[in-house]
Every structure is written in C-alpha cells, then in structure tokens.
Design an enzyme around this catalytic site. Structure first.
Site, PDB file in Angstrom:
ATOM      1  N   LYS A  47      56.941  77.649  30.577  1.00 39.85           N
ATOM      2  CA  LYS A  47      57.613  78.738  29.834  1.00 39.85           C
ATOM      3  C   LYS A  47      58.400  79.660  30.739  1.00 39.85           C
ATOM      4  O   LYS A  47      59.458  80.161  30.362  1.00 39.85           O
ATOM      5  CB  LYS A  47      56.583  79.521  29.015  1.00 39.85           C
ATOM      6  N   GLU A  55      56.819  71.666  23.524  1.00 37.01           N
ATOM      7  CA  GLU A  55      55.837  72.192  22.567  1.00 37.01           C
ATOM      8  C   GLU A  55      54.737  72.997  23.269  1.00 37.01           C
ATOM      9  O   GLU A  55      54.278  74.022  22.761  1.00 37.01           O
ATOM     10  CB  GLU A  55      55.207  71.017  21.788  1.00 37.01           C
ATOM     11  N   ILE A 111      48.888  75.010  19.420  1.00 35.01           N
ATOM     12  CA  ILE A 111      49.447  75.319  18.091  1.00 35.01           C
ATOM     13  C   ILE A 111      50.840  74.689  18.003  1.00 35.01           C
ATOM     14  O   ILE A 111      51.674  74.938  18.881  1.00 35.01           O
ATOM     15  CB  ILE A 111      49.591  76.851  17.885  1.00 35.01           C
ATOM     16  N   GLY A 160      38.761  80.767  33.656  1.00 36.14           N
ATOM     17  CA  GLY A 160      39.850  79.835  33.979  1.00 36.14           C
ATOM     18  C   GLY A 160      41.042  79.857  33.059  1.00 36.14           C
ATOM     19  O   GLY A 160      41.896  78.999  33.163  1.00 36.14           O
ATOM     20  N   GLU A 216      46.476  83.123  34.140  1.00 41.71           N
ATOM     21  CA  GLU A 216      47.498  82.456  34.953  1.00 41.71           C
ATOM     22  C   GLU A 216      47.115  82.601  36.424  1.00 41.71           C
ATOM     23  O   GLU A 216      46.332  83.493  36.787  1.00 41.71           O
ATOM     24  CB  GLU A 216      48.858  83.119  34.735  1.00 41.71           C
ATOM     25  N   ASP A 253      54.031  86.748  30.668  1.00 44.10           N
ATOM     26  CA  ASP A 253      53.805  85.430  30.060  1.00 44.10           C
ATOM     27  C   ASP A 253      54.151  85.477  28.563  1.00 44.10           C
ATOM     28  O   ASP A 253      54.786  84.557  28.032  1.00 44.10           O
ATOM     29  CB  ASP A 253      52.333  85.038  30.282  1.00 44.10           C
ATOM     30  N   LYS A 283      57.305  83.463  26.413  1.00 44.31           N
ATOM     31  CA  LYS A 283      57.117  82.700  25.172  1.00 44.31           C
ATOM     32  C   LYS A 283      57.992  83.252  24.048  1.00 44.31           C
ATOM     33  O   LYS A 283      58.565  82.494  23.257  1.00 44.31           O
ATOM     34  CB  LYS A 283      55.636  82.710  24.799  1.00 44.31           C
ATOM     35  N   GLY A 322      44.342  76.005  27.533  1.00 42.04           N
ATOM     36  CA  GLY A 322      43.215  75.091  27.780  1.00 42.04           C
ATOM     37  C   GLY A 322      43.668  73.655  27.930  1.00 42.04           C
ATOM     38  O   GLY A 322      44.714  73.255  27.416  1.00 42.04           O
TER      39      GLY A 322
END
Ligand code: HSE
Length: 435
Positions: free
Chosen positions: A104, A128, A135, A186, A189, A200, A204, A301
């Site tokens: 991104k 995606e 999602i 975890g 970033e 971030d 997006k 994840g």
C-alpha cells in the site's frame, strides 16, 4: 491440465500465507479455475529453505530469477517498502508478467507510474491485499459497486491502531503499554509509526479513493493525524459524551472536490464503526445507487492476507485462461478516464470538536480560553474540569458546537501560546449522526 505459474518475491508472513493457501486449497482452486495454480519460484534473501509442501518450487536470492523465468505468468511482490519493491514490480511488468502486490505504501506514492507501466505492457496489477487484509474491498469497489457514484468512504483500516484504542477503552491501559503488546502479537508494521500516526491508514485511503472516484489520489493528498497523543483520560471523556475514539479514514465526495482525511474521531456508540473492535477492520461506503454498504473482517495476518493474494492470482489466472486480460481495468475506470483529484482544503471542514487543554489551575485561565474561542466564533457546548493533584496542570475539556476547522486552528494557536498551557491542546473531531 492447464497451469498458472506464480513467482513470489518475499517469503515473509504474507508470502508464507499465500504458499500455504495455494497448498491447502489446491483441489478447490482446480475445481474453480480448471487449472493448477502453482508456486514455481520464490526469491527471498532471508531464508535458506522452503517448507516441505513447496519442495517442487525453486528458491533463489535474486528476484531477477523470477522475471527472467519465461514460464512464470504472475509475479507476486510481498517484500513491502518502496525500494527495491518498486524496481522489482516495474521490472516484472517490463518482462510482461502480470503482477500482484500488497504494498500500500508503494501504490499510494508511485501507483500512477506502476499502473501506467502495466497498461503500456498489457499486463494486470492485482492489489486486493493492499487494503483491508482479507476483506474483499478492492473487488467490491471495482466490480460489486461499479453502478455507483461513491458519495463517501469511511473506515477503520488499521488493525494495530484499532487494537490499541480498543484495549485503552476496555481496560484503561495507557497507549505505550498497548503498543508494546500489539508489537508482541505481530500485527504492528515494522515501523509502528505508520500504524499509530495514521500513515498506513492514509496509504489505504489513497488507494480506495483512486478506485472510487477515478482520480489518482496520492498519500500527499491525505490530511493525516495519528493516535499517539490520545490518553486514557480522552477515552474516559469520550464515554461521558456517549462516544468511542476510533482512527478513521474519511472521504466525503462533494462533487467538485473530495475530502481526504485520517484522524482520531469521537464516534457515537450507536454508529456501526464505533463497534468495530480489536484488530478488525471495517470499511463503509455510501453509493448513490446502493445506499450504505459495510464490509467487515480481518485487516491483517498471514492467512487473511494470503486469502486476498490468492483471490488476485485466481482473477488474473482466469483472465489468462480465457484470454480476457484486463477484463476489469486495474483501477475500475478505463485509464483514459482517470484524472487528478481536487481535494477539499481541511480549513473548509466543519464539525463539533473535543478539546483537552492542559493548563495551570489559576484564576482567569478558563475565561482566557473561552474568550479566545468566542473571538473565533466557536460556540462551547460544555466544559468539564477534572480534579487534579496539587501543583499539576488541570485538564480542561471543552465540547464545542459545530465549528470551522480554520477557526479552530487559529484559536488553538492562541491557546497553545498562553503561558499557562505547557503542552499543546489535544483536538478530536466528533462525528455527527449526519456523517
Ligand atoms: N499494520 C497493518 C494493520 C497491517 O495493523 O492493520 C495490514 O496492513
């Protein structure tokens, strides 16, 4: 049987999620595509060995081995960051490979160059996994909502920030402590600044706005504020006002211009986005044809993001098999219909505000502050001053009626300059039921 051959650059968390998904869903993908989808090469400088299930894939340390392999159809870049990811993607495109990325940061800064190179070389770009993790938000916007003029985008697009705010809300834990926990879990970033300072989320939002409006929106177009100055006391006051604090990405479409902003926001508890908790993401669109749509799910994840990358692999694979490359334009609008955005200046925004002003507890302080607000035509709805420890500054909390951002900026500059105010005031915009 037909085969779709994939080369992967970067075998980290998401890369191994892609490999595992392709392995576990192998038969289903054959039944859904009519082809075997195979990871044939992996390039990574940090690993010496691939997992057992990838024993037919070749591991190398050089990404060029992937672009130079004439048998590879699709190159997936999952190393993140700007360079060398940008060079790798452009090289792959120059070698006429279709490309997929979850990057991104790269797309929100150099997306235009990458998408234009892909058009010039007749290849596809799948992204995606760059927004909302698992999602299917990009596909929904490009295809499912194709009939709509998008009137607004509003969302929680960073799991780390949402996890931190949720923990602070539910347990009153201070910011720094929860950030440490998020890093241990975890999902922060590599540089947590991107998560907590809203960068971030801004990456997006730029990507979603580009597809929604057919304008090349870049990171530099997004007005960005993070959550690092939010304290448990702000969360407590938000509760008193019937709100929760969320880091929201917001874009309202005003026709001639569009808003582009990321900032902590007090969201009324009755609003759907106030109830998105933990590391989950949710993105709300308003379309002129469909009305309101809310997409919710895991925003990060290994396996959710792997799922999104595989969706791109299958989309491109199906187009290769059906000789329908670029059946859906990468940015939904045809390249010749993509323009430059006009961004609403932040100074034109109006909304109610929450201010927390830390000031010395002396006679006349409150009247000085309220005088400044009055001079800038900012009407106060309520004022709360919480008890304090002796000799410590007090927190004066002011809830304003709707005010203009331009006036608020001027007023806060004056307030922050008062000798009694040792630290700059905290300002949080409040979402209204019309938003
Ligand atoms: N750091 C991101 C988050 C990961 O916390 O949501 C996915 O972009």
């Amino acid at each position: 049987m037909n085969e779709i051959r994939v080369g992967l650059i970067g075998f980290g968390t998401v890369g191994s999620g892609l490999a595992q998904t392709l392995h576990e869903q192998k038969d289903r993908l054959i039944r859904r595509t009519g082809a075997a989808v195979t990871l044939t090469r992996v390039a990574d400088i940090n690993i010496d060995k691939l997992p057992e299930h990838l024993n037919s894939a070749v591991l190398s340390r050089d990404a060029a081995d992937i672009f130079n392999d004439p048998d590879i159809d699709i190159v997936v870049e999952l190393i993140g960051g700007i360079e060398p990811a940008k060079t790798f993607l452009l090289e792959a495109i120059r070698h006429k490979k279709h490309v997929i990325t979850a990057n991104k940061a790269l797309l929100s800064i150099h997306g235009r160059e990458i998408f234009e190179a892909a058009v010039a070389n007749g290849v596809e770009v799948g992204f995606e996994a760059s927004v909302g993790g698992g999602i299917p938000v990009i596909k929904s916007l490009k295809e499912g909502l194709v009939a709509n003029r998008i009137m607004s985008i509003m969302g929680i697009m960073n799991g780390t920030a949402n996890y931190i705010l949720t923990q602070m809300t539910d347990h009153g834990t201070p910011f720094a402590e929860v950030l440490k926990e998020a890093q241990e879990l975890g999902f922060a970033e590599a540089d947590p600044t991107y998560d907590i300072e809203g960068i971030d989320t801004a990456h997006k939002l730029a990507i979603l706005m580009t597809i929604a409006y057919g304008k090349h929106v870049q990171l530099s177009d997004i007005n960005t504020e993070g959550i690092s100055r939010i304290e448990p006391i702000d969360i407590e006051f938000a509760k008193e006002f019937g709100c929760r604090i969320k880091l929201l990405a917001i874009s309202q479409n005003h026709g001639e211009h569009v808003e582009a902003r990321v900032h902590p926001t007090m969201v009324p508890c009755s609003h759907m986005l106030a109830n998105i908790n933990g590391a989950y993401n949710a993105i709300h669109f308003n379309g002129d044809t469909v009305g309101n749509v809310l997409l919710y799910g895991p925003g990060a994840g290994k396996m959710p993001t792997g799922s999104a990358v595989v969706a791109d692999v299958v989309d491109i694979g199906r187009n290769i098999l059906n000789q329908s490359i670029n059946r859906v334009p990468a940015l939904s609008y045809l390249p010749e219909h993509i323009g430059t955005p006009s961004i609403t200046p932040m100074s034109e925004l109006t909304c109610p505000y929450y201010f927390r002003i830390s000031a010395a507890d002396q006679p006349g302080v409150l009247s000085a502050i309220s005088g400044i607000f009055a001079r800038h035509d900012i009407s106060i709805k309520s004022v709360i001053q919480k008890s304090r420890h002796a000799d410590e500054p007090v927190n004066i909390v002011i809830h304003s009626h709707e005010a203009s951002e331009a006036a608020v900026e001027l007023a806060l500059t004056e307030i922050n300059a008062l000798e009694v105010c040792a630290v700059p005031a905290v300002k949080i915009r409040i979402l209204t039921s019309d938003d």
